[in-house]
Scaffold this active site. Structure first.
Site, PDB file in Angstrom:
ATOM      1  N   HIS A  47       0.805  -1.183   0.156  1.00  0.00           N
ATOM      2  CA  HIS A  47      -0.002  -0.010   0.157  1.00  0.00           C
ATOM      3  C   HIS A  47       0.790   1.329  -0.064  1.00  0.00           C
ATOM      4  O   HIS A  47       0.377   2.354  -0.256  1.00  0.00           O
ATOM      5  CB  HIS A  47      -1.038  -0.010   1.159  1.00  0.00           C
ATOM      6  CG  HIS A  47      -0.380   0.138   2.454  1.00  0.00           C
ATOM      7  ND1 HIS A  47      -0.169  -0.899   3.458  1.00  0.00           N
ATOM      8  CD2 HIS A  47      -0.075   1.176   3.093  1.00  0.00           C
ATOM      9  CE1 HIS A  47       0.302  -0.265   4.496  1.00  0.00           C
ATOM     10  NE2 HIS A  47       0.280   0.967   4.245  1.00  0.00           N
ATOM     11  N   ASP A  76      -0.524  -7.659   1.229  1.00  0.00           N
ATOM     12  CA  ASP A  76      -0.002  -6.398   1.483  1.00  0.00           C
ATOM     13  C   ASP A  76       1.648  -6.034   1.386  1.00  0.00           C
ATOM     14  O   ASP A  76       2.238  -5.454   2.223  1.00  0.00           O
ATOM     15  CB  ASP A  76      -0.454  -5.461   2.616  1.00  0.00           C
ATOM     16  CG  ASP A  76      -0.150  -4.045   2.589  1.00  0.00           C
ATOM     17  OD1 ASP A  76       0.023  -3.585   1.658  1.00  0.00           O
ATOM     18  OD2 ASP A  76      -0.197  -3.275   3.897  1.00  0.00           O
ATOM     19  N   SER A 150       4.504   2.625   8.406  1.00  0.00           N
ATOM     20  CA  SER A 150       4.228   1.654   7.695  1.00  0.00           C
ATOM     21  C   SER A 150       5.168   1.136   6.572  1.00  0.00           C
ATOM     22  O   SER A 150       5.663   1.853   5.973  1.00  0.00           O
ATOM     23  CB  SER A 150       2.898   1.892   6.676  1.00  0.00           C
ATOM     24  OG  SER A 150       2.175   0.663   6.244  1.00  0.00           O
TER      25      SER A 150
END
Length: 184
Positions: A47, A76, A150
């Protein structure tokens, strides 16, 4: 008590020195982080990518254009190919840490390198990824993560990769995908 905190602080500083150079920022705006897992390879969250190529900034300030080598949007995860120069890749942990194990979350963003300390609060957690697909095997931990964290590494006190930070649960809990060496 202060001796214990001093020891934890010294361990965090040592891990930051060891793993910090392998931690990278993803995208021009530092929308995410990643980690060098092998020569020429950076692991991050899928992402974090907007295209098949993206800018990767290293802790020394050097920026390179990376290209997508492999992606698993359901999990992901993405592997980028980029010139990692002489950056030593992070070592993989032999096993997933258990509840109560100390962990450190690292990221590289606008303010430079960040490292936070926390503890594993749960293992084998399931969560919904950005595309709504269920991701199993997550590590729940308490190491605070700022925006842009992230895709950054979650490591044990020896600096070995145990997970990839991916999702904020709120109220002080975060999820990381358990690291699997075969992705490198």
């Amino acid at each position: 008590m202060s001796t214990l905190l001093e020891e934890l602080g010294a361990a965090a500083a040592g891990v930051a020195d060891l793993v910090g150079p392998a931690t990278v920022a993803i995208g021009r705006s530092g929308r995410g982080s990643g980690v060098v897992v092998a020569e020429g390879r950076v692991l991050t969250n899928a992402h974090n990518l907007r295209d098949r190529t993206t800018q990767i900034t290293f802790s020394d300030g050097r920026s390179e254009q990376g290209s997508l080598l492999a992606v698993d949007t359901g999990a992901d995860l993405a592997v980028l190919e980029v010139d990692t120069a002489d950056v030593a890749p992070v070592r993989w942990a032999d096993s997933v840490p258990g509840v109560g194990a100390a962990v450190l979350a690292l990221s590289l963003g606008h303010g430079g390198a960040r490292v936070t300390v926390g503890f594993v609060s749960g293992v084998q957690r399931s969560f919904r990824g950005p595309r709504g697909r269920r991701i199993d095997g997550g590590l729940e931990h308490t190491a605070p993560m700022a925006r842009g964290s992230s895709g950054g590494p979650l490591v044990d006190l020896a600096g070995r990769l145990v997970g990839l930070n991916t999702h904020r649960l709120g109220e002080g809990f975060y999820l990381a995908q358990a690291a699997e060496p075969q992705l490198a």
